[in-house]
Design a protein around this motif. Structure first.
Motif, mmCIF file in Angstrom:
data_model
loop_
_atom_site.group_PDB
_atom_site.id
_atom_site.type_symbol
_atom_site.label_atom_id
_atom_site.label_comp_id
_atom_site.label_asym_id
_atom_site.label_seq_id
_atom_site.Cartn_x
_atom_site.Cartn_y
_atom_site.Cartn_z
ATOM 1 N N LEU A 124 0.863 -1.179 0.000
ATOM 2 C CA LEU A 124 0.000 0.000 0.000
ATOM 3 C C LEU A 124 0.898 1.227 0.000
ATOM 4 C CD1 LEU A 124 -2.890 1.241 0.494
ATOM 5 C CD2 LEU A 124 -2.268 1.213 2.917
ATOM 6 N N SER A 125 0.679 2.118 -0.971
ATOM 7 C CA SER A 125 1.459 3.355 -0.951
ATOM 8 C C SER A 125 0.801 4.308 0.038
ATOM 9 C CB SER A 125 1.555 3.985 -2.341
ATOM 10 O OG SER A 125 0.295 4.362 -2.809
ATOM 11 N N VAL A 126 1.609 4.893 0.886
ATOM 12 C CA VAL A 126 1.107 5.741 1.961
ATOM 13 C C VAL A 126 1.275 7.211 1.623
ATOM 14 C CG1 VAL A 126 1.371 6.306 4.405
ATOM 15 C CG2 VAL A 126 1.640 3.945 3.642
ATOM 16 N N GLU A 127 2.440 7.556 1.076
ATOM 17 C CA GLU A 127 2.706 8.965 0.776
ATOM 18 C C GLU A 127 3.656 9.058 -0.405
ATOM 19 O OE1 GLU A 127 4.506 11.069 3.985
ATOM 20 O OE2 GLU A 127 4.250 13.011 3.036
ATOM 21 N N LEU A 128 3.310 9.932 -1.343
ATOM 22 C CA LEU A 128 4.168 10.177 -2.498
ATOM 23 C C LEU A 128 4.855 11.514 -2.319
ATOM 24 C CD1 LEU A 128 5.215 9.539 -5.364
ATOM 25 C CD2 LEU A 128 3.122 10.615 -6.239
ATOM 26 N N GLY A 129 6.174 11.481 -2.255
ATOM 27 C CA GLY A 129 6.953 12.707 -2.172
ATOM 28 C C GLY A 129 7.617 12.992 -3.506
ATOM 29 N N ALA A 130 8.370 14.064 -3.555
ATOM 30 C CA ALA A 130 9.036 14.445 -4.797
ATOM 31 C C ALA A 130 10.127 13.455 -5.184
ATOM 32 C CB ALA A 130 9.628 15.838 -4.662
ATOM 33 N N ARG A 131 10.728 12.805 -4.189
ATOM 34 C CA ARG A 131 11.841 11.891 -4.483
ATOM 35 C C ARG A 131 11.674 10.493 -3.923
ATOM 36 N NH1 ARG A 131 16.842 15.564 -5.241
ATOM 37 N NH2 ARG A 131 15.777 17.496 -5.611
ATOM 38 N N SER A 132 10.568 10.237 -3.239
ATOM 39 C CA SER A 132 10.364 8.906 -2.674
ATOM 40 C C SER A 132 8.878 8.642 -2.485
ATOM 41 C CB SER A 132 11.091 8.764 -1.335
ATOM 42 O OG SER A 132 10.515 9.629 -0.382
ATOM 43 N N VAL A 133 8.577 7.374 -2.288
ATOM 44 C CA VAL A 133 7.214 6.971 -1.954
ATOM 45 C C VAL A 133 7.306 6.061 -0.729
ATOM 46 C CG1 VAL A 133 7.220 5.035 -3.598
ATOM 47 C CG2 VAL A 133 5.058 5.971 -2.807
ATOM 48 N N MET A 134 6.463 6.348 0.263
ATOM 49 C CA MET A 134 6.403 5.531 1.472
ATOM 50 C C MET A 134 5.423 4.394 1.206
ATOM 51 S SD MET A 134 7.583 5.168 4.537
ATOM 52 C CE MET A 134 8.270 6.761 4.951
ATOM 53 N N VAL A 135 5.884 3.177 1.442
ATOM 54 C CA VAL A 135 5.102 1.984 1.130
ATOM 55 C C VAL A 135 4.950 1.149 2.394
ATOM 56 C CG1 VAL A 135 5.048 -0.143 -0.236
ATOM 57 C CG2 VAL A 135 5.956 1.958 -1.241
ATOM 58 N N HIS A 136 3.747 0.658 2.628
ATOM 59 C CA HIS A 136 3.508 -0.308 3.687
ATOM 60 C C HIS A 136 3.433 -1.682 3.031
ATOM 61 C CE1 HIS A 136 1.217 -2.814 6.512
ATOM 62 N NE2 HIS A 136 1.873 -2.116 7.407
ATOM 63 N N ALA A 137 4.167 -2.638 3.600
ATOM 64 C CA ALA A 137 4.167 -4.003 3.073
ATOM 65 C C ALA A 137 3.859 -4.965 4.210
ATOM 66 C CB ALA A 137 5.525 -4.333 2.462
ATOM 67 N N ILE A 138 3.248 -6.105 3.858
ATOM 68 C CA ILE A 138 2.896 -7.066 4.901
ATOM 69 C C ILE A 138 4.094 -7.893 5.345
ATOM 70 C CG2 ILE A 138 0.482 -7.230 4.252
ATOM 71 C CD1 ILE A 138 1.152 -9.949 2.978
ATOM 72 N N ASP A 139 5.165 -7.905 4.520
ATOM 73 C CA ASP A 139 6.356 -8.660 4.905
ATOM 74 C C ASP A 139 7.602 -7.976 4.357
ATOM 75 O OD1 ASP A 139 8.234 -10.485 5.690
ATOM 76 O OD2 ASP A 139 7.460 -12.131 4.481
ATOM 77 N N LEU A 140 8.336 -7.325 5.223
ATOM 78 C CA LEU A 140 9.539 -6.615 4.789
ATOM 79 C C LEU A 140 10.697 -7.567 4.512
ATOM 80 C CD1 LEU A 140 9.511 -3.413 7.020
ATOM 81 C CD2 LEU A 140 8.888 -3.642 4.611
ATOM 82 N N GLU A 141 10.560 -8.845 4.898
ATOM 83 C CA GLU A 141 11.604 -9.809 4.558
ATOM 84 C C GLU A 141 11.477 -10.276 3.114
ATOM 85 O OE1 GLU A 141 11.669 -12.916 7.473
ATOM 86 O OE2 GLU A 141 12.217 -11.540 9.085
#
Length: 167
Positions: A124-141
């Motif tokens: 799930l994308s949480v926030e779109l910035g000018a140089r990055s996008v914050m993403v929530h994932a169910i498994d970071l491994e």
């Protein structure tokens, strides 16, 4: 064409595009359009307002390749999420990942990228910035960053956008 006319044309093509995505996602269920139609229209208006009247041409071959990738990634992601849900160990390591964009965060391909992240199961994308996008994932491994790089590259090809922020 005046500014209002250009905006209307932009909204029209976005409605066609988002409606196609909805149809692919929801399938042949007419009742889904009670929710889908307002969502498609709202998404098209917000996308048009977000990116303004800039024109972004989509390459037809890139679109076809992207749609095939999207269907495959959606199916694969859906199976992965379903497997995690029924697995007794339920491998989950949810968290946030700040993904550095190679696309220009102020342009349509980056907005499209952020929206597609949310359509793929497990992210799930949480926030779109000018140089990055914050993403929530169910498994970071899981190889989330590699999957995001592949998705971003396919979107860059579809829009004819180069890497390094140039579009």
């Amino acid at each position: 064409m005046d500014e209002g006319g250009a905006m209307a044309v932009g909204v029209f093509w976005r409605v066609v595009f988002f409606a196609s995505l909805w149809w692919i996602w929801a399938g042949d269920k007419p009742a889904s359009w009670w929710f889908g139609a307002p969502s498609v229209l709202g998404a098209a208006i917000m996308a048009a307002r977000r990116v303004g009247d800039e024109s972004q041409r989509v390459r037809v071959r890139g679109l076809v390749v992207f749609l095939l990738y999207f269907v495959r990634a959606s199916f694969k992601g859906g199976l992965d999420v379903a497997w995690r849900a029924i697995s007794p160990r339920m491998r989950l390591r949810p968290g946030f990942l700040e993904y550095p964009l190679r696309l220009d965060g102020e342009r349509a391909p980056a907005v499209f990228f952020a929206n597609i992240i949310s359509l793929l199961p497990g992210t799930l994308s949480v926030e779109l910035g000018a140089r990055s996008v914050m993403v929530h994932a169910i498994d970071l491994e899981a190889p989330v960053e590699a999957q995001l790089q592949e998705l971003e590259e396919r979107i860059a090809v579809m829009f004819g956008a180069g890497s390094g922020g140039a579009t």
